[in-house]
Design a protein around this motif. Structure first.
Motif, PDB file in Angstrom:
ATOM      1  N   ARG A   1      12.305  -9.379  -8.870  1.00  0.00           N
ATOM      2  CA  ARG A   1      12.340  -7.916  -8.891  1.00  0.00           C
ATOM      3  C   ARG A   1      12.059  -7.350  -7.507  1.00  0.00           C
ATOM      4  O   ARG A   1      12.682  -6.371  -7.073  1.00  0.00           O
ATOM      5  CB  ARG A   1      11.310  -7.375  -9.887  1.00  0.00           C
ATOM      6  N   PHE A   2      11.141  -7.964  -6.783  1.00  0.00           N
ATOM      7  CA  PHE A   2      10.860  -7.528  -5.417  1.00  0.00           C
ATOM      8  C   PHE A   2      12.109  -7.652  -4.557  1.00  0.00           C
ATOM      9  O   PHE A   2      12.414  -6.775  -3.746  1.00  0.00           O
ATOM     10  CB  PHE A   2       9.732  -8.389  -4.828  1.00  0.00           C
TER      11      PHE A   2
ATOM     12  N   TRP B   1      14.399  -4.729  -5.229  1.00  0.00           N
ATOM     13  CA  TRP B   1      13.933  -3.471  -4.663  1.00  0.00           C
ATOM     14  C   TRP B   1      14.089  -3.436  -3.145  1.00  0.00           C
ATOM     15  O   TRP B   1      14.533  -2.446  -2.583  1.00  0.00           O
ATOM     16  CB  TRP B   1      12.473  -3.243  -5.043  1.00  0.00           C
TER      17      TRP B   1
ATOM     18  N   ARG C   1      16.340  -1.021  -0.651  1.00  0.00           N
ATOM     19  CA  ARG C   1      15.787  -0.320   0.510  1.00  0.00           C
ATOM     20  C   ARG C   1      16.621  -0.603   1.753  1.00  0.00           C
ATOM     21  O   ARG C   1      16.888   0.288   2.560  1.00  0.00           O
ATOM     22  CB  ARG C   1      14.334  -0.766   0.722  1.00  0.00           C
TER      23      ARG C   1
ATOM     24  N   ALA D   1      15.878   2.641  -7.388  1.00  0.00           N
ATOM     25  CA  ALA D   1      14.879   1.574  -7.318  1.00  0.00           C
ATOM     26  C   ALA D   1      13.472   2.102  -7.046  1.00  0.00           C
ATOM     27  O   ALA D   1      12.483   1.464  -7.428  1.00  0.00           O
ATOM     28  CB  ALA D   1      15.271   0.580  -6.219  1.00  0.00           C
TER      29      ALA D   1
ATOM     30  N   LEU E   1       9.670   0.560  -8.151  1.00  0.00           N
ATOM     31  CA  LEU E   1       8.821  -0.096  -7.158  1.00  0.00           C
ATOM     32  C   LEU E   1       7.440   0.559  -7.114  1.00  0.00           C
ATOM     33  O   LEU E   1       6.419  -0.132  -7.090  1.00  0.00           O
ATOM     34  CB  LEU E   1       9.478  -0.031  -5.777  1.00  0.00           C
TER      35      LEU E   1
ATOM     36  N   TYR F   1       5.497  -0.494 -10.110  1.00  0.00           N
ATOM     37  CA  TYR F   1       5.047  -1.882 -10.036  1.00  0.00           C
ATOM     38  C   TYR F   1       3.881  -2.035  -9.062  1.00  0.00           C
ATOM     39  O   TYR F   1       2.931  -2.783  -9.334  1.00  0.00           O
ATOM     40  CB  TYR F   1       6.190  -2.803  -9.617  1.00  0.00           C
ATOM     41  N   LEU F   2       3.959  -1.367  -7.914  1.00  0.00           N
ATOM     42  CA  LEU F   2       2.866  -1.472  -6.949  1.00  0.00           C
ATOM     43  C   LEU F   2       1.554  -0.995  -7.552  1.00  0.00           C
ATOM     44  O   LEU F   2       0.500  -1.594  -7.330  1.00  0.00           O
ATOM     45  CB  LEU F   2       3.188  -0.667  -5.685  1.00  0.00           C
TER      46      LEU F   2
ATOM     47  N   PHE G   1       2.930  -0.545   0.308  1.00  0.00           N
ATOM     48  CA  PHE G   1       4.333  -0.211   0.535  1.00  0.00           C
ATOM     49  C   PHE G   1       4.691  -0.360   2.007  1.00  0.00           C
ATOM     50  O   PHE G   1       5.743  -0.900   2.356  1.00  0.00           O
ATOM     51  CB  PHE G   1       4.604   1.213   0.063  1.00  0.00           C
TER      52      PHE G   1
END
Length: 397
Positions: free
Chosen positions: A160-161, A164, A168, A179, A183, A186-187, A226
């Motif tokens: 998933r990372f 995302w 970006r 996205a 993100l 999730y973070l 982030f």
């Protein structure tokens, strides 16, 4: 500064700008009028001048919103601006002190076995192909995997990372907007998980620091995570991909490096100077009138400091438009200068050393699969390729 010509060759644009004035007004993305600092001496002074603020308040966010033009992307960005790149002392000092210890040369060296292991795996995967896109097969997944190790992202979540971070890097506002909320969510979940079940990773240490004495707010914690993802991933991707492309476009320099690997540390610094991953530093704003090179910049003005231009200034580097992996590069500004000097520079250098060593050892006959003029560069503040098609070995090999 967002024309196709500029994206393809910003160096030609900045050469003309330096010739006329190392400090001048220009029109940036979204039609924003800003001041561009393009000379080396002026850039170095500006990067360390406290009158050029990095604090992003509500008024300045409106300027950034005008650049991005996408309200949904900006709404996401507003949740993630409370990090050290968008702050001045004393907040910057407090935020940076929490991250500094994880990115010393000594701390980065502890990650070398993991970086080398990830590199070997990616090189092994590439061996099944005669041709590949080096950016997507190697330069993108390497720093992503390293950051996941550093932050303690669970293995099942790393795909998933990848999705995302790929969005970006696409520079596609629709993909980013789609996205971004996932993100951000999730973070927040990951931070909460580290609070409940801390482990031996950077994010757990940041959470514990916040819990211990309240030095990091929940918003700052998510925003800092982030920042580490974006700044630590995208810049290293472009350093590796653009660096390898540059070597392939300069076969005599590549041959020197192949003959003498002792030149590699200096070669990485020269690649950073010659084709560094950041064209312009993130915007600063004058808190009062500032004079640079005899030019007066009014208060409340946005200022872009052109790192890629400063590093090609002949007043600082002889024959600056020439690649020379043996040249003295001390003082290059690829990682910035002053209190906002890139905190992840030791890790980026380590990843680049390991990546170039692995690529040159495993694929010494690598060739570019397109003409130099057919390489596609991405728009935005980064100097990065959209792809890097290569042949790994001669046909029939």
């Amino acid at each position: 500064m967002d024309s196709p010509e500029y994206v393809r060759d910003p160096h030609a644009f900045f050469t003309r700008l330096r010739f006329h004035s190392p400090v001048a007004q220009a029109v940036g993305p979204g039609g924003l009028k800003l001041w561009v600092v393009s000379g080396y001496d002026e850039a170095r002074l500006a990067l360390a001048d406290p009158r050029l603020s990095k604090n992003v308040d509500v008024a300045r966010r409106s300027i950034l919103a005008n650049i991005n033009r996408k309200a949904d992307v900006m709404a996401f960005a507003v949740d993630l601006v409370s990090h050290m790149l968008n702050s001045d002392p004393p907040d910057h000092t407090r935020l940076r002190s929490l991250v500094n210890k994880a990115f010393t040369v000594r701390a980065s060296e502890k990650l070398r076995p993991a970086v080398e292991s990830i590199t070997r795996k990616l090189l092994d995967d590439m061996a099944a192909h005669t041709e590949t896109d080096l950016l997507h097969a190697f330069a993108h997944p390497l720093p992503m995997a390293v950051l996941c190790e550093l932050l303690g992202v669970p293995l099942p979540d790393r795909e998933r990372f990848d999705h995302w971070l790929g969005a970006r890097m696409s520079n596609d506002p629709q993909r980013i907007a789609a996205a971004a909320p996932a993100l951000l969510g999730y973070l927040r979940e990951l931070v909460d998980h580290k609070r409940r079940a801390p482990a031996d990773d950077l994010l757990s240490r940041l959470v514990q620091a916040q819990s211990a004495d309240g030095r990091l707010s929940p918003e700052e914690l998510v925003a800092t995570t982030f920042l580490l993802l974006v700044a630590g991933h995208e810049t290293t991707v472009h350093l590796i991909a653009a660096g390898m492309a540059t070597l392939l476009l300069h076969p005599e320099q590549l041959a020197r490096l192949q003959r003498d690997r002792g030149l590699l540390p200096g070669a990485v610094e020269e690649l950073l100077r010659y084709e560094g991953p950041v064209k312009t530093a993130t915007l600063r704003f004058t808190t009062e009138p500032v004079e640079l090179a005899g030019t007066r910049i009014p208060p409340n003005s946005p200022v872009a400091i052109a790192l890629t231009s400063a590093n090609r200034d002949d007043k600082q580097f002889d024959a600056a438009d020439t690649l020379d992996i043996t040249r003295p590069t001390a003082g290059h500004l690829a990682f910035g200068h002053g209190i906002h000097y890139c905190v992840g520079a030791p890790l980026a250098r380590l990843e680049a050393h390991v990546a170039f060593t692995g690529l040159l050892d495993r694929y010494p006959d690598m060739q570019l699969l397109c003409a130099p003029g057919d390489l596609v560069w991405q728009p935005g503040m980064f100097r990065g390729l959209a792809s890097l098609p290569i042949r790994l070995r001669p046909p029939g090999h």
